[in-house]
Design a protein around this motif. Structure first.
Motif, PDB file in Angstrom:
ATOM      1  N   ILE A 130      14.745  33.978 -32.197  1.00  0.00           N
ATOM      2  CA  ILE A 130      15.580  33.855 -30.996  1.00  0.00           C
ATOM      3  C   ILE A 130      15.100  34.869 -29.973  1.00  0.00           C
ATOM      4  N   VAL A 131      14.936  34.383 -28.720  1.00  0.00           N
ATOM      5  CA  VAL A 131      14.522  35.252 -27.617  1.00  0.00           C
ATOM      6  C   VAL A 131      15.628  35.230 -26.572  1.00  0.00           C
ATOM      7  N   VAL A 132      16.078  36.419 -26.168  1.00  0.00           N
ATOM      8  CA  VAL A 132      17.149  36.521 -25.173  1.00  0.00           C
ATOM      9  C   VAL A 132      16.532  36.944 -23.841  1.00  0.00           C
ATOM     10  N   LEU A 133      16.798  36.113 -22.810  1.00  0.00           N
ATOM     11  CA  LEU A 133      16.274  36.374 -21.464  1.00  0.00           C
ATOM     12  C   LEU A 133      17.367  36.901 -20.548  1.00  0.00           C
ATOM     13  N   ASP A 134      16.959  37.720 -19.609  1.00  0.00           N
ATOM     14  CA  ASP A 134      17.867  38.161 -18.556  1.00  0.00           C
ATOM     15  C   ASP A 134      17.030  38.450 -17.310  1.00  0.00           C
ATOM     16  N   GLU A 135      17.324  37.728 -16.250  1.00  0.00           N
ATOM     17  CA  GLU A 135      16.600  37.864 -14.978  1.00  0.00           C
ATOM     18  C   GLU A 135      15.087  37.764 -15.163  1.00  0.00           C
TER      19      GLU A 135
ATOM     20  N   ILE B 159      14.783  40.636 -23.143  1.00  0.00           N
ATOM     21  CA  ILE B 159      15.502  41.873 -23.442  1.00  0.00           C
ATOM     22  C   ILE B 159      15.736  42.044 -24.944  1.00  0.00           C
ATOM     23  N   GLU B 160      15.691  40.947 -25.711  1.00  0.00           N
ATOM     24  CA  GLU B 160      15.830  41.014 -27.171  1.00  0.00           C
ATOM     25  C   GLU B 160      15.097  39.842 -27.792  1.00  0.00           C
ATOM     26  N   GLN B 161      14.603  40.034 -29.025  1.00  0.00           N
ATOM     27  CA  GLN B 161      14.080  38.904 -29.790  1.00  0.00           C
ATOM     28  C   GLN B 161      14.092  39.246 -31.270  1.00  0.00           C
ATOM     29  N   GLY B 162      14.259  38.214 -32.099  1.00  0.00           N
ATOM     30  CA  GLY B 162      14.344  38.380 -33.544  1.00  0.00           C
ATOM     31  C   GLY B 162      15.122  37.233 -34.153  1.00  0.00           C
ATOM     32  N   THR B 163      15.478  37.344 -35.437  1.00  0.00           N
ATOM     33  CA  THR B 163      16.293  36.330 -36.086  1.00  0.00           C
ATOM     34  C   THR B 163      17.760  36.573 -35.740  1.00  0.00           C
ATOM     35  N   HIS B 164      18.602  35.600 -36.113  1.00  0.00           N
ATOM     36  CA  HIS B 164      20.031  35.734 -35.845  1.00  0.00           C
ATOM     37  C   HIS B 164      20.580  37.014 -36.476  1.00  0.00           C
ATOM     38  N   THR B 165      20.181  37.285 -37.710  1.00  0.00           N
ATOM     39  CA  THR B 165      20.678  38.470 -38.431  1.00  0.00           C
ATOM     40  C   THR B 165      20.212  39.752 -37.758  1.00  0.00           C
ATOM     41  N   GLU B 166      18.939  39.776 -37.383  1.00  0.00           N
ATOM     42  CA  GLU B 166      18.374  40.976 -36.754  1.00  0.00           C
ATOM     43  C   GLU B 166      19.047  41.280 -35.423  1.00  0.00           C
TER      44      GLU B 166
END
Length: 593
Positions: A556-561, A565-572
């Motif tokens: 999973i990769v989390v984007l902002d603007e 800002i974050e990436q990893g598995t759901h647990t991580e």
């Protein structure tokens, strides 16, 4: 005429139509000129014979002379009728060549424009409205056809007739011909002045027509919104204003066109007066006969219609030039999505973003900043983020609807720009955020673009998208015809049909751009469970703002603007206790509520 040079390629392609049309025009005009000479011979015969006829008054020879005279006049009359019939036949052939040629050119031009539209990038369609695109391929092409058809036909006729008539006039009397041509400089100045006015007003009309077409297209596309907000009257008032502007601009052009008719009638009348006045003096001096004057008057009147058509022809040429200028604006647009190497090979599915940045060319908005990401072959990655974080931009870049403005994207360690654009896209399965379905059957929407797709694959794709039960409930099943943009289906059904269309192609890379936003949680779970099997051994990029859609992804990769800002598995990510966990808990509370 610079803009109209583009049409020379079509005129060359259909040159035999044009050549034959010109030949038929010359022949038809010859048959139109000969009767004037026959009238001259007939009139001179009458004048010369009358004195002799009365000289033998009461004699038996008078009766014989009358019979010969009557037969001669009858013969002239029959010849004139024959000439008129032959002229009509060749005029028919003129239309069967030049007008038919114009229809062929219209067909070819529309096809070329539409084909060129297909090559242009998505940025082009963001800059230009649908109404403007439609106006240029319909109204503007129709104006161009009037130039290569009727206007060209009347123009050739005017030139041919002018040279033929003037040459015959000069053979009869040079002096009288010069007097007849005296009004021509005034006509030339009038044409020049009016042409400038027509050109300017024609451009204003075409621009206004594009605006009117755009407004109507938007109104009909958004008719449900208009009706829901009870804005029919407001919509009609706006349309009335646009139509009123178009009417006023059209009337202003009509007023200019109307200026030609009285001027030309005045000039033709002046020519006739000069013919009678000067010709009468020549008859008195014994230089000409009454038949010559009658012939001259017929010649002048032969020029009346072509010269009157000059105003209309000029107007059509100016309109065509204005329209072709607008068409050329789009034809001169070139796609930036080109490949120098044109590599065509089966994709394995590895994706690498290297310092990718992207700014939309039309708005100047920077959607991605120094984006780095590597997706392994067969891996599934979820891209999460709020609205405006750059998620859909990634989908557009992966489908190569745009090229990055900074950095590069590698597919199987080969720059994306090196792949043949169409060969690459054929191996991509894309489900857009804004679902678009065509006014066709459900079956044809699923197999869109793939004619040899077996029905079993279509059925399996529909089942995987959890749409099978809905389709079998329809009276016509897979042959159910969808309305415009799939209006027959609900929002969730349209999204599931779009998913079925993407996975039916068996793509190497699957891009899902927020494709489950319109379905309920239960349907989403069913589709996601099916997607686990579909995404196995296939590179998948799941773009969503819902955490539930990201659970089945390997990463999973989390984007902002536009930044990661974050990436990893759901647990991580849950363990990090940052943006992802906050987003997850907010959506969990919302679902429970």
């Amino acid at each position: 005429m610079k803009a109209l040079k583009y049409l020379n390629q079509y005129l060359w392609k259909y040159k035999w139509y044009l050549i034959l049309g010109t030949i038929f025009t010359i022949i038809s005009n010859l048959f139109g000129i000969i009767p004037a000479q026959l009238v001259r011979y007939a009139l001179d015969l009458v004048v010369e014979t009358l004195d002799i006829y009365y000289l033998f008054n009461g004699a038996a020879l008078q009766t014989e002379m009358y019979d010969i005279f009557a037969f001669s006049i009858l013969l002239y009359g029959l010849l004139i009728l024959a000439m008129a019939l032959l002229k009509g036949i060749f005029l028919f052939l003129v239309r069967q060549t030049i007008i038919v040629m114009s229809r062929h050119i219209e067909f070819a031009l529309k096809n070329d424009i539409y084909q060129h539209y297909q090559t242009l990038p998505a940025s082009f369609f963001r800059r230009h409205s649908t109404g403007d695109l439609m106006a240029r391929i319909s109204e503007d092409v129709s104006n161009v056809r009037m130039y290569v058809g009727p206007a060209l036909m009347y123009g050739i006729n005017l030139i041919v007739l002018f040279f033929l008539v003037i040459s015959y006039m000069l053979s009869v009397s040079t002096k009288l011909t010069l007097y007849v041509l005296l009004p021509l400089p005034v006509l030339s100045i009038s044409v020049y002045i009016v042409n400038s006015m027509i050109m300017k007003r024609s451009q204003e009309i075409q621009k206004q027509l594009s605006g009117l077409s755009t407004y109507v297209q938007e109104a009909f596309s958004g008719i449900r919104v208009i009706k829901s907000f009870v804005q029919e009257k407001h919509s009609f008032n706006n349309f009335q204003k646009e139509a009123e502007n178009f009417k006023n601009k059209s009337l202003s052009l009509t007023k200019v066109d109307a200026f030609f008719y009285p001027v030309i009638v005045l000039l033709i009348g002046l020519s006739n007066i000069l013919v009678i006045f000067v010709g009468g003096q020549e008859i008195i001096n014994g230089n000409l006969t009454p038949g010559n004057i009658t012939e001259f008057i017929l010649y002048v009147n032969m020029l009346t219609w072509p010269v009157m058509a000059l105003g209309w022809t000029t107007s059509q040429i100016q309109r065509a030039a204005s329209s072709q200028t607008r068409i050329n604006e789009f034809l001169n647009e070139k796609t930036t999505l080109v490949s120098t190497k044109n590599i065509e090979k089966p994709l394995e599915g590895a994706i690498t973003f290297k310092h990718v940045g992207f700014t939309y060319p039309d708005s100047g908005i920077k959607a991605l900043h120094d984006f780095d990401l590597h997706v392994k072959q067969g891996e599934s990655v979820a891209i999460l983020g709020t609205t405006g974080s750059g998620k859909s931009t990634l989908a557009h870049l992966l489908c190569r609807l745009y090229d990055p403005t900074e950095g590069e994207i590698l597919i199987d360690n080969i720059p994306m720009k090196d792949y043949d654009v169409h060969a690459y896209r054929r191996q991509i399965g894309y489900v857009p955020q804004d679902v678009f379905l065509f006014s066709d059957s459900i079956e044809n929407n699923v197999r869109f673009g793939t004619t040899d797709m077996p029905f079993e694959r279509i059925e399996q794709a529909v089942k995987d998208a959890d749409l099978y039960n809905n389709i079998v409930d329809f009276p016509q099943g897979y042959q159910t015809l969808l309305g415009e943009r799939g209006i027959t289906l609900s929002g969730g059904q349209k999204q599931r049909l779009s998913i079925a269309r993407a996975i039916a192609r068996d793509p190497k890379i699957l891009v899902l751009d927020d494709c489950l936003s319109a379905v309920d949680t239960n349907t989403e779970n069913i589709i996601l469970n099916n997607m686990k099997r579909i995404m196995d051994q296939r590179t998948s990029v799941i773009i969503s703002h819902r955490v539930s859609s990201a659970k089945l992804a390997d990463r999973i990769v989390v984007l902002d603007e536009g930044k990661i800002i974050e990436q990893g598995t759901h647990t991580e990510l849950m363990a990090l206790n940052k943006a992802y966990k906050e987003l997850y808990e907010k959506q969990l509370v919302a679902e429970e509520a």
